[in-house]
Structure formats: C-alpha cells, structure tokens
Scaffold this active site. Structure first.
Site, PDB file in Angstrom:
ATOM      1  CE1 TYR A  22       3.623  18.223  -1.906  1.00 50.53           C
ATOM      2  CE2 TYR A  22       3.453  19.883  -0.192  1.00 50.53           C
ATOM      3  CZ  TYR A  22       4.133  19.325  -1.255  1.00 50.53           C
ATOM      4  OH  TYR A  22       5.302  19.884  -1.663  1.00 50.53           O
ATOM      5  CE1 TYR A 154       9.396  19.241  -1.728  1.00 51.38           C
ATOM      6  CE2 TYR A 154      10.146  21.509  -1.502  1.00 51.38           C
ATOM      7  CZ  TYR A 154       9.226  20.590  -1.975  1.00 51.38           C
ATOM      8  OH  TYR A 154       8.152  21.029  -2.692  1.00 51.38           O
ATOM      9  CG  ASP A 255      17.043  24.489  -3.318  1.00 51.56           C
ATOM     10  OD1 ASP A 255      16.693  25.638  -2.980  1.00 51.56           O
ATOM     11  OD2 ASP A 255      16.237  23.578  -3.589  1.00 51.56           O
ATOM     12  CE  LYS A 284       9.534  27.379   0.559  1.00 50.78           C
ATOM     13  NZ  LYS A 284      10.182  26.177   0.046  1.00 50.78           N
TER      14      LYS A 284
END
Ligand SMILES: *Cc1c(COP(=O)(O)O)cnc(C)c1O
Length: 434
Positions: A22, A154, A255, A284
């Site tokens: 980002y 997200y 998720d 992750k």
C-alpha cells in the site's frame, strides 16, 4: 558474494525502485532496515530512536507464531532444501505436501477432507470462490454466482477477495464499479462475549433467503475481522450463517487466514461456534511465517459436486503449487505448535495484554481497548498519525504497524511476559503520541 551495500545505499535504492505494501512510488516514509531476526526480536542494520533491536509486536502480520530463526523450522527448511526446494505439482507429488494435506484434514473441522495448496492467502480465497461457483455450475445452477458477506471484512487484495472486502472503508473504494457486485449485510454487532442480537440474526437470515437464487456462497472471517477493522463478534452469528446457508442451499466459506492456528484461543476460530464451513481458507501462520503458502480446504460434497461438472476438474493450478520447501516447513510448524500447550501460551499472552493495555482505556483520544486470545487492540477516536505512533513504539523498543484508527498487536506465542509488558507499554505510548 556481491559487494555489500551500506544501509544508506540500500534505503536509497529501496525508495527509488521497490514497492512496499500500500505504498507510493517513490516511497515516502523510510522503512526500517532489518538485518536479521531471532526469537521475538528484529535486529536493525543501524540504530533507530536509540534502538538496535525491536520486539516484534506484529508476528510479521499474524504469521511468525513461533518467532524467528527457530531451530526446528530451520532444520525442516535445511533438510528439505537438500532434497529439493521445488518440483512442479502437475503429474508429480511429494511427501511434504501429502503430509501437510493429511495433517490439515486431521486438525480442521471434520467435514473438510480435501486440500488445495495455494501460494498466498488471496489466491486461496480466489480458489475458494472458484470452488463454490464451479460447484453450482456443475449442479446446473449457473445463476448462483454471487457472494454475500458482512461489512467490515478483509479477504485479500486480488480481484474476487477485493469484491468482498469492506466496500466503504479501506483501499477498495477505488474499485467500485469495476469489481463484481456482491451482497453486503451490516457488520456484525461488536463483542465476542456480547449477547447475540436477534434483530441482526434475522437480518442475516432475511438477506440470505432473499438472494438464495443467485448466491453461490457466504464468505466471512469467523470471530475476528482483521485488516477490515480488528473487531470481534459473537460466535453465535456463525451458527446463524450455517443454519441459513443450509436452509437456503448456499455454501459457507470461512476465511481463517488470520485466525487459524490458535490466535483467538481456539485452534480455528470456527471452533468457538462449533460449526464447520463447506470451504475454509488458511494462510499467514501456516508456515510459522517462514514462506508464503496458503490452503483451501473443502468438504467431500463440494469436491464431488465439482467432479460431476462438464469440466470435472478444479480449474486452477499455480506454478509453485505445493512447494516442497513451504509445505515441509508448514508441517514442521504445525507439529511444533501441537507439541506444546499452545492454548496455555495464548491464554498467558491474553492475560498479559489485558493487564498491560488496561491503562490505555483512560488515555485521551482512546475509544476502546479490546483483547481476544493473543490479539490486543486500542482503537482511537481519530486516524492514527502513523509516523508519530511508530516512532513512539520504536522508542520503547517495539515494532508495531498501526492503521486507520487502530494500534494493535498480535505477538508471537513465544513472547515472554516481560516482552508482552513491553509491547503493551509501546502500544500505550503509540496511542498517546499517535
Ligand atoms: C491477510 C489476509 C488475506 C490475504 O492473504 P495474503 O497472503 O496477504 O494474500 C485474506 N484474508 C484474511 C482474513 C487475511 O487476514
């Protein structure tokens, strides 16, 4: 060996040529240059704010649950490197991938039996969506191709995941109109322990019922919405989703990329609700933060459905699928986790965070302090001044990466009590100065 570059040269080249998450090009805020990492500490190439080492309060974005440079994970990587670091997965297979898949099936909710190994969390979500859409196509219901989620979520930065990220906050506003249009329920009422709100449950049921004809799946992050706002909700809503999906013939995707592997106090957050999804994404912490790897698990019903289609295969196959190095380390990381009383460690960190962050509640500008498992969050009533907050944390010897109005931590599970206290002091300092 190539010629060594000085820290100054590296940072100049970084600014000129390297995108960061980002980030703008050229870069604005100078990143910290890390030379090595061990245990819970990042060693800097040159001192910053008087610190040459920082306690990592971020687990490198939820992933490094065992800390850095862990002997067990290093051994797994070295051992596999000497056999092979990679071979293609089309037409070939190998022990690390098979062992990992079997282990994921064994430890995940019972109905999940089949594993697709993907190379990043976002790709595992793409694959989950593809599985669901393909399932309904196979069953002769091609109209069922939309997704429903709740606001504040997200799910990653590639196309389908972006379409189910929170449509208002965050980075993805830019893409409204270009992304597939999904169906959004209100954000779940806050509070892990809050009594379930019947009106909200009815809202979920109504929306799923109303759109059932066009819905392929409901996709949510169970219990903790991470990068969408670090908020916690009652597991009861996951049971509501499960019931409504069953009633209306809609698949349910969890998720668990951020929540998996113990972070919330349960091995998988779905366990808080006692329900199993049809499809589950992991990532992750899967490799203990060593390498990029993710997985999409599904039930036999989903796999059988796909197999009955005109194209009776799952139409996805990344080049680095099942990478031996990553799968070997992932398998070692999960064994290491399960070989210890990880639940006790997470509880210990939870107690340390509750204790150490309590003081933040009284600071001016702090809206709320919340803790669940090894996750601690201080929410401000204003946008964080990133540079000031980061500097304040670094001065305390801690690495934090705040965003929006949130200063938060999810430390490695090996973080000792003193370092947890230090992280809390840094979060408070960042809240004061950010
Ligand atoms: C981080 C994250 C993703 C995306 O994973 P990447 O590996 O960054 O692509 C998806 N879903 C959730 C819940 C995440 O936290």
């Amino acid at each position: 060996m190539p010629e060594r570059l000085t820290p100054g040269e590296l940072l100049t080249l970084d600014r000129q040529h390297v995108w960061h998450p980002y980030g703008p090009m050229p870069g604005k805020a100078a990143p910290l240059l890390v030379e090595s990492a061990s245990g819970v500490r990042l060693r800097l190439a040159e001192p910053v704010e008087g610190q040459d080492e920082l306690v990592d309060g971020m687990s490198s974005w939820w992933s490094a649950v065992h800390g850095y440079n862990h002997p067990v994970l290093n051994d797994a990587a070295h051992g596999q490197l000497e056999r092979m670091s990679h071979v293609m997965f089309g037409g070939l297979t190998h022990e690390p991938a098979v062992r990992l898949a079997k282990r994921l099936v064994d430890i995940s909710p019972e109905p999940l039996q089949h594993v697709f190994l993907a190379d990043s969390g976002s790709v595992s979500v793409e694959v989950a969506v593809k599985m669901c859409l393909q399932y309904w196509r196979s069953l002769g219901k091609p109209r069922k191709q939309r997704l429903l989620t709740w606001r504040g979520g997200y799910h990653g930065d590639t196309w389908q995941p972006m379409s189910v990220c929170d449509p208002d906050g965050g980075m993805h506003e830019l893409w409204q109109g270009a992304l597939p249009r999904q169906i959004f329920a209100d954000a779940p009422p806050a509070g892990f322990d809050a009594a379930p709100d019947e009106a909200y449950a009815a809202h979920l049921r109504e929306l799923i019922g109303r759109h059932a004809e066009e819905l392929a799946a409901v996709i949510v992050e169970p219990v903790v919405q991470g990068a969408g706002g670090m908020s916690f909700h009652s597991p009861a809503y996951l049971r509501v989703l499960r019931e409504a999906c069953d009633e209306h013939g809609v698949l349910l995707v969890f998720d668990e990329i951020a929540t998996g592997f113990g972070r919330t106090g349960a091995l998988f957050a779905a366990e808080h609700a006692g329900v199993a999804p049809d499809v589950m994404c992991l990532g992750k912490a899967l490799t203990g933060g060593y390498l990029t790897l993710a997985a999409t698990l599904c039930t036999t019903a989903v796999a059988d459905g796909i197999s009955r289609g005109a194209l009776p295969v799952l139409a996805h196959g990344p080049t680095f699928m099942g990478n031996p190095l990553a799968t070997a380390v992932a398998d070692a990381s999960i064994s290491l986790l399960l070989s210890q009383d990880w639940g006790q460690e997470v509880k210990r960190i939870e107690a340390g965070l509750r204790n150490g962050l309590a003081a933040a509640a009284d600071l001016p500008g702090v809206r709320e302090v919340r803790v669940l498992g090894a996750i601690g969050v201080v929410q401000l009533d204003h946008e964080v001044d990133m540079a000031a907050a980061t500097r304040a944390a670094v001065r305390e010897g801690v690495w934090l990466r705040p965003f929006r109005d949130l200063i938060y931590t999810m430390p490695p599970y090996i973080t000792g009590d003193d370092d947890v206290a230090r992280i809390c002091a840094a979060v408070c300092a960042a809240a004061r100065e950010g």
